[in-house]
Design an enzyme around this catalytic site. Sequence first.
Site, short mmCIF file in Angstrom:
data_model
loop_
_atom_site.label_atom_id
_atom_site.label_comp_id
_atom_site.label_asym_id
_atom_site.label_seq_id
_atom_site.Cartn_x
_atom_site.Cartn_y
_atom_site.Cartn_z
N LYS A 66 35.55 77.14 117.14
CA LYS A 66 35.75 78.16 116.12
C LYS A 66 37.24 78.41 115.99
CE LYS A 66 34.55 82.85 114.88
NZ LYS A 66 33.65 83.97 115.16
N LYS A 117 33.28 75.67 112.94
CA LYS A 117 33.50 76.72 111.95
C LYS A 117 34.98 76.96 111.75
CE LYS A 117 32.49 81.53 111.44
NZ LYS A 117 32.38 82.68 112.26
C1 PBG Z 1 32.24 87.23 114.58
C2 PBG Z 1 31.99 86.26 113.49
C3 PBG Z 1 32.84 85.95 112.41
C4 PBG Z 1 32.11 85.09 111.59
C5 PBG Z 1 30.87 84.87 112.19
N1 PBG Z 1 30.82 85.60 113.36
C6 PBG Z 1 34.18 86.47 112.06
C7 PBG Z 1 35.28 86.40 113.02
O1 PBG Z 1 35.24 85.71 114.04
O2 PBG Z 1 36.27 87.10 112.78
C8 PBG Z 1 32.59 84.54 110.28
C9 PBG Z 1 31.55 84.19 109.30
C10 PBG Z 1 32.04 84.02 107.90
O3 PBG Z 1 33.24 84.09 107.60
O4 PBG Z 1 31.18 83.80 107.04
N2 PBG Z 1 32.76 86.76 115.75
#
Ligand code: PBG
Length: 348
Positions: free
Chosen positions: A216, A270
């Site tokens: 991520k 992601k």
């Molecule tokens: C939380 C999380 C996030 C997303 C999914 N879980 C945001 C972040 O890490 O700040 C992003 C999902 C999206 O942008 O659609 N940890």
Amino acid sequence: MRTERAKRSGAKATGYPKPGYPATRLRRNRRADWSRRLVRETTLTTDDLVWPIFVIEGERQRSEVKAMPGVERLSIDLAVKAAEEAARLGIPAIAIFPNTDASLRDEEASEAFNPGNLVCRAVRAIKSAVPEIGLICDVALDPYTSHGHDGLLNDAGEVDNDRTVEALITQALVQAEAGCDILAPSDMMDGRIGAIRAALEQNRFTETQILSYAVKYASAFYGPFREAVGSSAQFRGDKKAYQMDPANGDEALREAALDVAEGADMLMVKPGLPYLDIVWQVKEAFKLPTFVYQTSGEYAMIVGAAERGWLDRDRVVMESLTAFKRAGADAVFTYFAPEVARRLKSAT
Ligand code: PBG
């Protein structure tokens, strides 16, 4: 050489076309629709879709996410209806994200450990109404912390890895107890997959799946999501001290390798479209079910451009999802899931 061989076999040398054009004309296979269908390598189906939804308190409540036109936060009763619709469409699973009331957010993310919190109630309600659909919950503290970080802070104001992992274990167990099928740690702490897996085993949640957000990135594509879950209001700074540097690829494989070793059942990359090289490498290297998240920012880009008449929404959506599959993804988290499922259904 070719001529020599041709002579020996008795064929006329001139009867053999030279390799390449014009003997090879790649357009031949593309000419007719039936032929394109016949040679197509990748097929997107409804079975590839996970639908992320946002839940809020109340009854018969819906509220717009401004940066995600067409996406609404839903109270639990309406989320149940949405899950019923998803099941009717054949979408295998939904991911539930709570927009926790601001009054319940604190430094220590206490509400995350409350078995009666919003996401746990949503899981119970949807599980009992729509038992056939898979339920996925994030394991991360950002919907619960007053500062908006995914973890707990130390005295220096940094996200404390090991203290956060302890908290994530409790959050994971609370969500497993509520009936969540797949726990999806999205926090990027070191060691959390092993710790959560051990706790699940010890507490007889031996069948609970773990989908690790193994790779991520510290991405600007999450902006609209933070509005949706309400974590942007207090959030200052960035998540670069725990989420990955977008410039790195080798490190993605190290992250994934650790999570595989620690007991992840599935891996996530992601964001999506800017990271297809990573999706491909992770799938090739580990051969685990590999998911990709078409993030809120990717959704906003497509919808925003389509609203202005600059892009053909339907075609861009289908093309982007097909690209995820071609890159090796087994499933895609996408806010477009219901409209895509409807389109695929009407096409058959
Ligand atoms: C939380 C999380 C996030 C997303 C999914 N879980 C945001 C972040 O890490 O700040 C992003 C999902 C999206 O942008 O659609 N940890």
